[in-house]
Design a protein around this motif. Sequence first.
Motif, PDB file in Angstrom:
ATOM      1  N   MET A  48    -113.424  59.378 -87.645  1.00  0.00           N
ATOM      2  CA  MET A  48    -113.917  59.874 -86.299  1.00  0.00           C
ATOM      3  C   MET A  48    -114.584  58.980 -85.376  1.00  0.00           C
ATOM      4  SD  MET A  48    -116.170  63.346 -88.188  1.00  0.00           S
ATOM      5  CE  MET A  48    -117.185  63.407 -87.018  1.00  0.00           C
ATOM      6  N   PHE A  49    -114.982  57.829 -86.004  1.00  0.00           N
ATOM      7  CA  PHE A  49    -115.662  56.787 -85.277  1.00  0.00           C
ATOM      8  C   PHE A  49    -114.362  56.043 -84.460  1.00  0.00           C
ATOM      9  CE2 PHE A  49    -116.790  52.384 -84.921  1.00  0.00           C
ATOM     10  CZ  PHE A  49    -118.184  52.567 -84.089  1.00  0.00           C
ATOM     11  N   LEU A  50    -113.515  56.001 -85.240  1.00  0.00           N
ATOM     12  CA  LEU A  50    -112.251  55.166 -84.419  1.00  0.00           C
ATOM     13  C   LEU A  50    -111.955  56.124 -83.341  1.00  0.00           C
ATOM     14  CD1 LEU A  50    -110.309  53.242 -87.054  1.00  0.00           C
ATOM     15  CD2 LEU A  50    -111.402  52.158 -85.202  1.00  0.00           C
ATOM     16  N   ASN A  51    -111.710  57.113 -83.635  1.00  0.00           N
ATOM     17  CA  ASN A  51    -110.969  58.325 -82.663  1.00  0.00           C
ATOM     18  C   ASN A  51    -111.963  58.286 -81.485  1.00  0.00           C
ATOM     19  OD1 ASN A  51    -109.454  60.501 -81.664  1.00  0.00           O
ATOM     20  ND2 ASN A  51    -111.277  61.648 -82.114  1.00  0.00           N
ATOM     21  N   MET A  52    -113.317  58.350 -81.639  1.00  0.00           N
ATOM     22  CA  MET A  52    -114.293  58.408 -80.693  1.00  0.00           C
ATOM     23  C   MET A  52    -114.238  57.042 -79.814  1.00  0.00           C
ATOM     24  SD  MET A  52    -118.160  58.883 -81.817  1.00  0.00           S
ATOM     25  CE  MET A  52    -118.637  57.371 -81.667  1.00  0.00           C
ATOM     26  N   LEU A  53    -113.708  56.059 -80.275  1.00  0.00           N
ATOM     27  CA  LEU A  53    -113.601  54.698 -79.488  1.00  0.00           C
ATOM     28  C   LEU A  53    -112.389  54.790 -78.957  1.00  0.00           C
ATOM     29  CD1 LEU A  53    -114.581  51.688 -81.882  1.00  0.00           C
ATOM     30  CD2 LEU A  53    -116.081  52.562 -79.898  1.00  0.00           C
ATOM     31  N   VAL A  54    -111.259  55.114 -79.321  1.00  0.00           N
ATOM     32  CA  VAL A  54    -109.983  55.064 -78.630  1.00  0.00           C
ATOM     33  C   VAL A  54    -109.828  56.226 -77.589  1.00  0.00           C
ATOM     34  CG1 VAL A  54    -107.641  55.369 -79.103  1.00  0.00           C
ATOM     35  CG2 VAL A  54    -108.948  54.233 -80.656  1.00  0.00           C
ATOM     36  N   THR A  55    -110.318  57.420 -77.889  1.00  0.00           N
ATOM     37  CA  THR A  55    -109.873  58.461 -77.022  1.00  0.00           C
ATOM     38  C   THR A  55    -110.736  58.540 -75.874  1.00  0.00           C
ATOM     39  OG1 THR A  55    -111.053  60.068 -78.324  1.00  0.00           O
ATOM     40  CG2 THR A  55    -108.774  59.671 -78.858  1.00  0.00           C
ATOM     41  N   ASN A  56    -112.056  57.934 -75.810  1.00  0.00           N
ATOM     42  CA  ASN A  56    -113.028  58.140 -74.895  1.00  0.00           C
ATOM     43  C   ASN A  56    -112.502  57.215 -73.764  1.00  0.00           C
ATOM     44  OD1 ASN A  56    -115.082  58.583 -72.841  1.00  0.00           O
ATOM     45  ND2 ASN A  56    -116.588  58.490 -74.450  1.00  0.00           N
ATOM     46  N   PRO A  57    -112.316  57.783 -72.389  1.00  0.00           N
ATOM     47  CA  PRO A  57    -111.889  56.956 -71.322  1.00  0.00           C
ATOM     48  C   PRO A  57    -113.055  55.949 -70.916  1.00  0.00           C
ATOM     49  CG  PRO A  57    -111.893  58.995 -70.705  1.00  0.00           C
ATOM     50  CD  PRO A  57    -112.008  59.248 -72.008  1.00  0.00           C
ATOM     51  N   ALA A  58    -114.143  56.442 -71.021  1.00  0.00           N
ATOM     52  CA  ALA A  58    -115.358  55.921 -70.591  1.00  0.00           C
ATOM     53  C   ALA A  58    -115.516  54.478 -71.149  1.00  0.00           C
ATOM     54  CB  ALA A  58    -116.460  56.590 -70.688  1.00  0.00           C
ATOM     55  N   TRP A  59    -114.809  54.022 -72.295  1.00  0.00           N
ATOM     56  CA  TRP A  59    -115.026  52.698 -72.931  1.00  0.00           C
ATOM     57  C   TRP A  59    -113.910  51.775 -71.962  1.00  0.00           C
ATOM     58  CZ3 TRP A  59    -118.091  51.047 -76.379  1.00  0.00           C
ATOM     59  CH2 TRP A  59    -118.728  51.919 -77.359  1.00  0.00           C
TER      60      TRP A  59
END
Lengths: 329, 254
Positions: A48-59
């Motif tokens: 979930m954490f990795l997904n959060m990092l990769v999929t959120n374009p705001a990063w």
Amino acid sequence: MSAPTTAEAAPPAGGGSDPVDLAGLPVRPAPHPLRWAAGAVVAVLAAMFLNMLVTNPAWKWDVVAEYMFAESILNALWLTVRLTVYGTVIGFAIGGVLALMRLSRSPLLAGVAWVYVWAFRSIPLIVQLLFWYNLAILYDRLSFGIPFGPAFVTFPTMELISPMTAAVLGLALHQAAYAAEIVRSGVLSVDQGQREAAAALGLPRGRQVRRIILPQAMRTIMPTAGNEVIGLFKGTSVVYVMALGELFYRVQVIYNRTGDVVPLLMVATLWYIVLTTLLSVAQFHVERHYAKGSVRVLPPTPLQRLRSAGEALARRTARGGPAPRGGTP
Amino acid sequence: MSTPMVEVRGVHKSFGALEVLRGVDLTVGAGHVTAVLGPSGSGKSTLLRCVNHLERADRGYVAVDGELIGYRRGRGVLHELRERQILRQRAAIGFVFQNFHLFPHLTALENVVEAPRFALRRPAAEVEAEARALLDRVGLADKADVHPRRLSGGQQQRVAIARALALRPKVLLFDEPTSALDPELVGEVLDVIRDLAAAGTTMVVVTHEIGFAREVADTVVFMDGGRVVESGPPAQVLDAPRHERTRAFLDKVL
């Protein structure tokens, strides 16, 4: 337990059969259902954490990639590394001298060293840095000459103490106070008998310290010193108060211009992580070097450990059953 | 007795309020072996440590081969020597500790080489050849490149003896050399000391091994309460002690 087994199809429950056979039986490891369940939960959370990092374009990972190896960032990183090296080398050199002063039989030397450590541990690093930076306000000229007598050369303070000099001075003098205590703890950890043996052999004082005491003290010094160097490396970011272009300052300058706060902080973070990892690896190998002779068998390096774990796994899957008793041959 | 190699005169030593040595006299002839016996706390070890100036005597003096240890005679005054000069004097006095105190981060050979190389500044090749010969003499030629922690206690103590011999000392001091050893390892260390005695090495051995003292020592010294109670040939001190305290001690340990 020694009931005669008449029917082969129905062995007695409880495993109390032929005692001769027991030694040859394979062992099935105890089940760990809770460990597996906890492992699954952690795996899901990590995904979930990795997904959060990769999929959120705001990063804005593309911005991160763009700046990661930008020249201004690399220059800033180089300055950070230099500050760390100067701070470590000068800090531990002064700290080593302070530690020996603290341990000397002269009450004056020991007292001066104690006061130094007390003073520099009491003043926040950022305050000290600003003091050095603003030294010209207190003393506008610095001279070298005979104490209380005539001066040979005189410099304007502003020229002598550049922001870089002020930063190095501040970091090194601050680090020296902590280094002094670390080195002292190392020296104290060496058995008194070692010093006596060296003295009884008539070894010169310097040789006693360098060859006998310090190499053994390093065992105690290294783990804490590793902490300190990594702390200093990240701590160099406080010199941004002097507008010195190290990593953190540079990143701030860029995101103030472009507004990409998070990606640029991520650039800095990644570089801090990379270099800290390198430092940790270096620390491991230095520690291993000084462990020579103090343990019968050196612990394996992570690489060796990985390899043997891989081999064990391969053996296990090849056999396709539970591991035999008695460990690896 | 021939010319004295070690001379101890009127040595006093206190640690705070505790008076450990109360005026000790001792003379050791060149080539002689002196065994020092006595109950624990009698000051044996402190006496030995005063001889090579690991402890500084409060009063009295120690001389080795006619040279005052730790001091230089001036006119009507004793000048304390600087540390460097004391270190030089110590290089002529071998000391073997109860707990070996080998340098754990150095191999057996490096332990032996260190002092002749850096205290006496002798050439490396010569020192190493001699160190290997010394390890061979104590029966450990094959352990030269092994670190002390991989050696048994008896082997460690034999390396420590080789280390002390490497300085070619005028006298060897042993502080209970077998007290930290398992019983079955005591013999191998005593064998080495016995060989040294046969080769005419001057030695002072603080020990609890009465049988060994009887066999090897030329003189047995019995200490109690910081004083030498009696001394003489082993047959006299051990078999016909004149003092009640010596007799009581021997009754307990024999």
